[in-house]
Design an enzyme around this catalytic site. Structure first.
Site, PDB file in Angstrom:
ATOM      1  N   HIS B  95     -60.893  48.225  22.990  1.00  0.00           N
ATOM      2  CA  HIS B  95     -62.092  48.475  22.069  1.00  0.00           C
ATOM      3  C   HIS B  95     -63.196  48.556  23.045  1.00  0.00           C
ATOM      4  CE1 HIS B  95     -64.752  48.697  18.947  1.00  0.00           C
ATOM      5  NE2 HIS B  95     -65.188  47.510  19.161  1.00  0.00           N
ATOM      6  N   HIS B  97     -67.472  50.560  22.795  1.00  0.00           N
ATOM      7  CA  HIS B  97     -68.437  51.256  22.226  1.00  0.00           C
ATOM      8  C   HIS B  97     -68.947  52.498  23.006  1.00  0.00           C
ATOM      9  CE1 HIS B  97     -69.627  48.619  18.880  1.00  0.00           C
ATOM     10  NE2 HIS B  97     -68.578  47.862  19.463  1.00  0.00           N
ATOM     11  N   TYR B 229     -43.742  67.674  32.992  1.00  0.00           N
ATOM     12  CA  TYR B 229     -45.027  67.224  33.773  1.00  0.00           C
ATOM     13  C   TYR B 229     -44.708  66.110  34.597  1.00  0.00           C
ATOM     14  CZ  TYR B 229     -49.552  66.153  34.725  1.00  0.00           C
ATOM     15  OH  TYR B 229     -50.894  65.701  35.079  1.00  0.00           O
TER      16      TYR B 229
END
Lengths: 232, 232, 232, 232
Positions: B95, B97, B229
């Site tokens: 998480h 910001h 890939y």
């Protein structure tokens, strides 16, 4: 009195500004207050950060008189003075011309509270003062700048402990805190909130202010009486 | 049980966040799970990255109880917990910001899949949850944040292995992956996709979502059963 | 044949991409051609720049066959191959997902020639291909990407020596040059031109393309037969 | 005459440009004048900053003739020459292609004076010339660029000591000052003012020019006869 510790604290806080990318050349200043002693330490005017040394920091009393130091204090000294007199809980002040905060100040807009990053730090829009009337500009301009901020807070019922930052219209940001280090932290956070709010409006011109229940939840988990963010 | 390796893995993944420019101060956290042992390691709440050490990492079980460590876990701990319980294939959660992801979250918009950079990583728009209803905010907010994400995925039939990221409206990004390192990779990629999508709309307000044949081609050459890939 | 010098040249050019901020993780690749020997050196697929070593570089012939090296070449290898076959004067090719170039590609717009910075490098808008038709996506996609670029140049009468860059719609930039180092230079210049053009339109939505007399003056003082920029 | 000190001053000022992020590759040049000796030192054309050495700096007289140095001077040499001839108080000139200044030049707009950061440096909008007429482009283009700037100042009654910067439409910024170091300072400040003005308009399309009383206050506290910014 030994001013060395106050000078050192002020010096360290000032040197954080270029490290955090908040100032270009000499476009900023930090002060810190020893309220018991009735003096504050502040950056000297126009001295580049590259050559600034702790002994250059100027000591000023709460009448605005230099009580120690060989240099002139920041030209914004009287703005700091007014904030210290009006806001009894604060111990440090920062003024910068950081890019995104200045852009909002030049746009003469309060920064809307769009998300939890903002609410983690303050539960209100970042206020923006009115433009200063001409007669006040002719007075002691820096004192009037301080008064403009404190009047903005008093009239709107803003608590400077809960809203530790302001935009002066057409000019730029001032932040404060219990210490100079906290005021610098608030200056860096404010710049990021200003950048995020700008991008939010670009991505969605109809973006809505965050609803109050979410604002209160985020503000209080960090700053309320039952705060649970961080360590005990 | 020896938690040192899990702590070390969690510490290293956390330290990537400031190196990648994804966090300011303490605005982010990473956890990593040992599913066999039924515990995950997570950043302690409010500790700056500059002083974070491996032994500060907190060990939490899948009931949300701290089983080892002297510090309090991240305030977002219960969000991580809900994601680990609902998404059985994941081993790490991030998480942050980060600036552009937060801007989309504050704009409360899913990030449209505009190009192959996006399709190389996921074959769908980056989802954005609804705003949380007030009654849920009053509950255990961080648990509800996790539930909001898992319900968004279940209702929309999203596979968390194929869409390893989400925006929580008004808040910011969460990403995950098989490992904490992969979740950090997804957090960095997500920030770039958010920046590119913002610029795309600024350059062409009528930009079109990438057509599905190109989306499938790019996604599958990296992630499909005949992926070619990378090295074998 | 000793491939070490070609590998070294390719390695050095690849390592410039992260230094110039043009790639995130493995989102880019450089190749360089030895036309006399009929082989080119190219980055291996999916290898991070942090661990890339000169011996990892793959040597491929002009039929697309690996002739030396233990690793698989970049998944974009066949795109490079088509460009080398169609553009006889070029010796190096770069593909990146640099932010502003990708934004224009996702916006599916050619980059207008707005100023002398652009005209110092090319005397035309930076072209953008059409989106690839579905039937071609189902073929050898990377070969088709190369063909799409070469057809765009042929149909429009573009000279790849004068326009050393292109946007593939929905995807991103390819650049080339007489050497791999020159192709990297063009990739960096292209990213800057894309950023400047984006900002120009934001500042003036009615900005005009630079008039041709100024375009020719700037292009020719650097690249014309009477060029006088640089040293003799 | 010993040109070493003038070369060294010119070299140091040039090397500031990449450090300040104002130039990419060779996109910029600085000169400095010894008016008594009637010569100026200027960067050689097309030499990368990474390999530039003080002895590479070229010495040119006020007829535009190279009087010392093995290399060709900057292709913009004659623009510098015209500015030195027309503006008797200046001792240094900078030309860059810095991103935000170029964007305003390409947008062909003067940069409005939106705030005190701008007024701290100049009390007027940053001027932008007209586009050069075709017949002048066919003449000695770089001389004409200089004449275009000096005519813009003369016609508008601008004082080059008070407005130490200009945008050439479709091209980019030129700045000057009493010394080369001051001209570099002005180049960095100009780039920041251009960025701030761009963001101001994005945040508020109806942003107003700063009122004149505030402009004069800020300009004069730094530059007026009773200036009180900085040390005595």
């Amino acid at each position: 009195m030994n001013y060395a510790p106050l000078r050192e604290e002020c010096f360290e806080a000032n040197m954080e500004l270029p490290r955090l990318g908040l100032v270009l050349y000499t476009f900023g200043n930090v002060s810190c207050l020893d309220r018991a002693a009735g003096v504050f330490a502040i950056k000297p005017s126009g001295i580049p950060y590259e050559t600034l040394a702790p002994q250059d920091i100027v000591i000023v009393d709460l009448d605005g008189k230099v009580v120690d130091g060989a240099l002139r204090p920041s030209s914004d000294c009287n703005t700091h003075l007014e904030l210290y007199k009006a806001f009894p809980a604060i111990g440090g002040i920062v003024h910068t011309h950081s890019t995104f905060a200045v852009a909002w100040a030049q746009a003469a807009r309060a920064v809307p509270l769009y998300g939890t990053t903002h609410a983690d730090h303050l539960a209100a829009d970042i206020p923006c003062t009115d433009f200063m009337p001409d007669e006040r500009i002719q007075n002691d301009y820096e004192t009037e700048t301080g008064l403009q901020i404190t009047e903005c807070f008093r009239k709107n019922g803003f608590d400077p402990s809960e809203i530790p930052m302001v935009l002066v219209a057409g000019h730029g940001p001032f932040t404060w805190g219990a210490t100079a280090a906290k005021a610098v932290f608030n200056a860096r956070v404010m710049e990021e909130l200003c950048k995020m709010a700008y991008l939010t409006e670009a991505i969605n011109p109809n973006a809505q202010r965050l609803k109050d229940s979410l604002v209160q939840k985020h503000y209080n988990r960090k700053h309320g009486k039952d705060a649970y963010y961080g360590q005990k």
